[in-house]
Design a protein around this motif. Structure first.
Motif, short mmCIF file in Angstrom:
data_model
loop_
_atom_site.label_atom_id
_atom_site.label_comp_id
_atom_site.label_asym_id
_atom_site.label_seq_id
_atom_site.Cartn_x
_atom_site.Cartn_y
_atom_site.Cartn_z
N ALA A 9 -15.79 8.79 -3.92
CA ALA A 9 -14.95 9.47 -2.93
C ALA A 9 -14.46 10.81 -3.48
CB ALA A 9 -13.76 8.58 -2.56
N GLY A 40 2.68 9.03 0.62
CA GLY A 40 2.00 7.96 -0.09
C GLY A 40 2.79 7.51 -1.31
N ASP A 41 3.98 6.99 -1.07
CA ASP A 41 4.82 6.50 -2.16
C ASP A 41 5.76 5.44 -1.61
OD1 ASP A 41 6.47 8.93 -0.99
OD2 ASP A 41 7.87 7.65 -2.08
N GLU A 59 -11.68 12.06 -3.56
CA GLU A 59 -10.37 12.09 -4.21
C GLU A 59 -10.42 11.73 -5.69
OE1 GLU A 59 -11.01 10.43 -1.41
OE2 GLU A 59 -9.90 11.49 0.16
N PHE A 109 0.81 -1.22 0.00
CA PHE A 109 0.00 0.00 0.00
C PHE A 109 0.84 1.27 0.00
CE2 PHE A 109 -0.01 -1.71 4.41
CZ PHE A 109 0.63 -0.68 5.08
N ARG A 167 -9.83 2.70 3.52
CA ARG A 167 -10.56 3.63 4.38
C ARG A 167 -12.05 3.62 4.07
NH1 ARG A 167 -10.62 9.59 2.56
NH2 ARG A 167 -11.59 8.38 0.90
N ARG A 177 -16.61 8.30 6.17
CA ARG A 177 -15.38 8.42 5.40
C ARG A 177 -14.86 9.87 5.42
NH1 ARG A 177 -15.89 6.79 -0.71
NH2 ARG A 177 -17.61 8.23 -0.53
N LEU A 230 -4.25 3.09 9.74
CA LEU A 230 -5.06 4.21 9.25
C LEU A 230 -5.30 5.22 10.34
CD1 LEU A 230 -7.65 2.99 6.66
CD2 LEU A 230 -5.20 3.20 6.57
N LEU A 282 -1.29 10.91 2.72
CA LEU A 282 -0.86 10.23 1.50
C LEU A 282 -0.17 11.18 0.53
CD1 LEU A 282 -3.89 7.84 1.07
CD2 LEU A 282 -1.58 7.26 1.80
N GLU A 283 -0.57 12.44 0.55
CA GLU A 283 0.11 13.40 -0.33
C GLU A 283 1.57 13.56 0.06
OE1 GLU A 283 -2.08 17.04 -0.36
OE2 GLU A 283 -3.69 16.18 -1.59
N LEU A 288 -4.78 2.79 0.13
CA LEU A 288 -5.33 2.95 1.48
C LEU A 288 -6.64 3.74 1.48
CD1 LEU A 288 -2.28 3.43 3.86
CD2 LEU A 288 -3.69 1.41 3.45
N LEU A 289 -6.87 4.52 0.44
CA LEU A 289 -8.14 5.24 0.37
C LEU A 289 -9.30 4.28 0.19
CD1 LEU A 289 -7.16 8.34 -1.80
CD2 LEU A 289 -7.57 8.27 0.66
N ARG A 305 -0.62 6.20 -3.68
CA ARG A 305 -1.59 7.25 -3.35
C ARG A 305 -3.02 6.74 -3.15
NH1 ARG A 305 -3.29 10.76 -2.46
NH2 ARG A 305 -3.36 12.71 -3.56
N LEU A 319 -7.50 10.91 4.94
CA LEU A 319 -6.18 10.29 4.80
C LEU A 319 -5.33 11.01 3.78
CD1 LEU A 319 -6.25 6.42 4.43
CD2 LEU A 319 -5.18 7.80 6.19
N ASN A 320 -5.99 11.83 2.98
CA ASN A 320 -5.31 12.39 1.83
C ASN A 320 -4.09 13.23 2.21
OD1 ASN A 320 -5.37 12.16 -0.86
ND2 ASN A 320 -6.87 13.77 -1.23
N CYS A 328 -12.65 11.06 8.14
CA CYS A 328 -11.36 10.41 8.31
C CYS A 328 -10.46 10.69 7.13
CB CYS A 328 -11.56 8.91 8.49
SG CYS A 328 -12.71 8.50 9.82
#
Lengths: 139, 139
Positions: free
Chosen positions: A48, B23-24, A50, A22, A32, B10, A97, B19-20, A28-29, A25, B15-16, B13
């Motif tokens: 979502a 998240g790599d 994103e 994971f 979640r 969601r 998370l 992850l930004e 994990l979304l 980017r 997460l972004n 919570c």
DNA sequence: CCGGATCCGTTTCGATACTG
DNA sequence: CAGTATCGAAACGGATCCGG
């Protein structure tokens, strides 16, 4: 108690296995959404904020399934529909998370409601147990 | 206590933000090296088993610095050398890394020594406090 | 030597259009 | 609804070069 004279070495703390699964980017979304959002279908995930692309979502779902983190099921009521569901391995990602969400809430500008963050930190273990209960009852 | 009748949605919570930033595949490996490995220089990071490329490492170090997770310092003893060091925001990632390591140790094939994993789980808070102490004393 | 920067061929990602 | 196909953009990796 951690021994400060012999602290864990880097090689004692392998992160690669997690990152291979994971470390991107999007993965994990999706987790979640399954864990917190009550969203469990392909269409749900696309909703979502994103805005994941359809091909990326499909690929990530395959990888999550291959890793044993999600399972695919036909909807019991509507046989045309496909539902995704976290496995035990998947719900075990809850602590990861939660810590990521808490860290971001503390250090970045997020839209997380203070009440939820408070609950995640002060009652961390109970909070996670609650997620697990909900997952178990949602089967 | 989490309210099971109104579980977090969601959107509660996010997460972004996390992850930004990490998240790599590479960013958290550098953080791990700083947190667990006692490695703090560019050359040290290159020595990691995962074999990060020099250009990738340089870019990640810039991003980590820009995010306020690491700081750059000239070595006190050798003015030519540059050391990287976690900030408070950086050491605050300890719970995230610990949970990722523990999850992988439980569900994937990793080389983590059972003793360390046991310490991370059973004495989780003390373990993290120990990491923080070591960070603070290493200044 | 150390800490990168630059170039370049290859792989992966991702937005959009399209399909069973 | 649940995905593929396509194709340009971005990321990666490896090698090399460079200033201090």
């Amino acid at each position: 108690m951690p021994n400060l004279k012999l602290p864990p070495r880097r090689s004692d703390c392998p992160l690669n296995a997690s990152l291979e699964i994971f470390g991107d980017r999007w993965t994990l979304l999706v987790v979640r959404d399954l864990m917190f959002g009550g969203r469990c279908s392909y269409r749900d995930f696309l909703k979502a904020d994103e805005k994941i692309a359809t091909n990326i979502l499909a690929e990530r779902l395959h990888r999550l399934e291959a890793s044993g983190i999600v399972e695919k099921h036909r909807d019991v009521e509507d046989g045309r529909k496909i539902n995704y569901r976290l496995t035990e391995k998947g719900i075990d990602l809850a602590p990861v998370l939660v810590e990521m969400i808490v860290w971001a809430a503390r250090h970045e500008d997020t839209a997380a409601p203070p009440a939820v963050i408070h609950d995640m930190t002060v009652n961390r273990d109970t909070f996670i147990a609650g997620l697990r209960d909900r997952w178990k009852s949602g089967r």
